[in-house]
Write a protein that holds these residues in place. Sequence first.
Motif, PDB file in Angstrom:
ATOM      1  N   UNK A 175       0.240  -1.002   0.324  1.00 49.24           N
ATOM      2  CA  UNK A 175      -0.165   0.146  -0.263  1.00 49.24           C
ATOM      3  C   UNK A 175       0.663   1.450   0.186  1.00 49.24           C
ATOM      4  N   UNK A 176       2.460   1.282   0.249  1.00 43.03           N
ATOM      5  CA  UNK A 176       3.346   2.087   0.273  1.00 43.03           C
ATOM      6  C   UNK A 176       4.202   2.775  -0.480  1.00 43.03           C
ATOM      7  N   UNK A 177       3.853   1.326  -1.607  1.00 43.86           N
ATOM      8  CA  UNK A 177       4.323   1.451  -3.390  1.00 43.86           C
ATOM      9  C   UNK A 177       6.080   1.137  -2.607  1.00 43.86           C
ATOM     10  N   UNK A 178       6.263   0.277  -1.993  1.00 43.26           N
ATOM     11  CA  UNK A 178       7.971  -0.487  -1.422  1.00 43.26           C
ATOM     12  C   UNK A 178       7.023  -1.907  -2.219  1.00 43.26           C
ATOM     13  N   UNK A 238      14.197   3.285   0.968  1.00 46.30           N
ATOM     14  CA  UNK A 238      15.262   3.466   2.196  1.00 46.30           C
ATOM     15  C   UNK A 238      14.878   1.912   3.176  1.00 46.30           C
ATOM     16  N   UNK A 239      15.957   2.142   4.007  1.00 41.00           N
ATOM     17  CA  UNK A 239      16.235   1.454   5.055  1.00 41.00           C
ATOM     18  C   UNK A 239      15.621   1.965   6.102  1.00 41.00           C
ATOM     19  N   UNK A 240      15.259   2.616   6.042  1.00 39.37           N
ATOM     20  CA  UNK A 240      14.447   3.613   7.977  1.00 39.37           C
ATOM     21  C   UNK A 240      12.867   3.556   6.976  1.00 39.37           C
ATOM     22  N   UNK A 241      13.004   3.429   6.043  1.00 36.72           N
ATOM     23  CA  UNK A 241      11.241   3.696   5.573  1.00 36.72           C
ATOM     24  C   UNK A 241      11.187   2.508   5.694  1.00 36.72           C
ATOM     25  N   UNK A 242      11.151   0.969   4.987  1.00 32.97           N
ATOM     26  CA  UNK A 242      11.091  -0.109   5.572  1.00 32.97           C
ATOM     27  C   UNK A 242      11.115  -0.220   7.055  1.00 32.97           C
ATOM     28  N   UNK A 243      11.729   0.406   8.137  1.00 36.82           N
ATOM     29  CA  UNK A 243      11.663  -0.086   8.842  1.00 36.82           C
ATOM     30  C   UNK A 243      10.173   0.351   9.414  1.00 36.82           C
ATOM     31  N   UNK A 246       6.641  -9.030  22.306  1.00 36.85           N
ATOM     32  CA  UNK A 246       6.958  -9.130  21.028  1.00 36.85           C
ATOM     33  C   UNK A 246       7.589  -8.600  20.350  1.00 36.85           C
ATOM     34  N   UNK A 247       9.272  -8.951  19.767  1.00 30.51           N
ATOM     35  CA  UNK A 247      10.086  -7.842  19.580  1.00 30.51           C
ATOM     36  C   UNK A 247      10.755  -7.926  18.591  1.00 30.51           C
ATOM     37  N   UNK A 248      11.306  -6.819  17.466  1.00 29.03           N
ATOM     38  CA  UNK A 248      11.454  -6.871  16.066  1.00 29.03           C
ATOM     39  C   UNK A 248      12.507  -6.675  16.348  1.00 29.03           C
ATOM     40  N   UNK A 249      13.650  -7.454  15.558  1.00 30.72           N
ATOM     41  CA  UNK A 249      15.144  -7.281  15.344  1.00 30.72           C
ATOM     42  C   UNK A 249      15.196  -7.708  13.637  1.00 30.72           C
ATOM     43  N   UNK A 250      14.535  -6.480  12.824  1.00 30.46           N
ATOM     44  CA  UNK A 250      15.021  -6.970  11.580  1.00 30.46           C
ATOM     45  C   UNK A 250      16.398  -6.556  11.078  1.00 30.46           C
ATOM     46  N   UNK A 251      16.567  -7.385   9.860  1.00 32.37           N
ATOM     47  CA  UNK A 251      17.547  -6.908   8.781  1.00 32.37           C
ATOM     48  C   UNK A 251      17.171  -6.737   7.630  1.00 32.37           C
ATOM     49  N   UNK A 252      17.306  -5.275   6.918  1.00 32.48           N
ATOM     50  CA  UNK A 252      16.851  -4.529   5.632  1.00 32.48           C
ATOM     51  C   UNK A 252      18.153  -4.686   4.487  1.00 32.48           C
ATOM     52  N   UNK A 253      17.472  -5.200   3.328  1.00 27.88           N
ATOM     53  CA  UNK A 253      18.634  -4.966   2.183  1.00 27.88           C
ATOM     54  C   UNK A 253      17.651  -4.622   1.593  1.00 27.88           C
ATOM     55  N   UNK A 254      18.010  -3.327   0.717  1.00 30.39           N
ATOM     56  CA  UNK A 254      18.328  -2.508  -0.679  1.00 30.39           C
ATOM     57  C   UNK A 254      18.662  -2.718  -1.509  1.00 30.39           C
ATOM     58  N   UNK A 255      17.395  -2.929  -2.427  1.00 32.59           N
ATOM     59  CA  UNK A 255      18.762  -3.295  -3.409  1.00 32.59           C
ATOM     60  C   UNK A 255      18.150  -1.789  -4.620  1.00 32.59           C
TER      61      UNK A 255
END
Length: 150
Positions: free
Chosen positions: A76-79, A116-121, A141-150
Motif C-alpha cells: 500500500x506504500x509502494x514499496x 530506504x532501510x529507514x522507511x522499511x523499518x 513481541x520484539x522485532x530485530x529486522x535486517x533490511x537489504x535495499x537493492x
Amino acid sequence: MVMTTHTYRTALSWSGSTGDYDSYDRTHEMKIGAAPLAVSADAAFRGDPELANPEQLLVAAASSCQLLSFLAVAALSGVEVVRYRDNAEGVLPEAERPLRLARILLRPRIVVRGATADRVERLLHKAHRQCYIANSLTSEITLEPSIEVR
C-alpha cells in the motif's frame, strides 16, 4: 457500517489413555484448513520432539501475521518487497508464573527495492501495530529486522 466478526476454526483429535502420566502419548493431530498436522507437547513436557507443538504454532502464527501485515503495508506504500524470511523464537521461562510464552522474537530478513532501510523499518513497525496476532497476545513481541535495499 456493518461490523464483521471473523471466526477461525481448527479441529484437533487425540486418542489413547492417560492412565500413566509419564508415558501417555502427547501426539495429536490438528487440522488447519484441509491439511492435517501432527502435533505433540514440547519434548520438555514429555512430548514427541519430532512433531510441532502448540508453543511453536503460536510463534509461527505471530511470525506469519507479521509477514502478512508487513506485505500489505509495504504494498500500500509502494514499496516492493522481494524477499522476507524470519527465524522467530518464543521463550517460555519455567521460573515465571503463570507459565506462558513471555517473549517472542521476530527476526525478519527483508529485501526490498525502491525504498530506504529507514522507511522499511517504519513500515515494519506500522505492520506490527496492525498485526491481529500480536494485538491478541500478552507476550512481549520484539522485532530485530535486517533490511537489504537493492
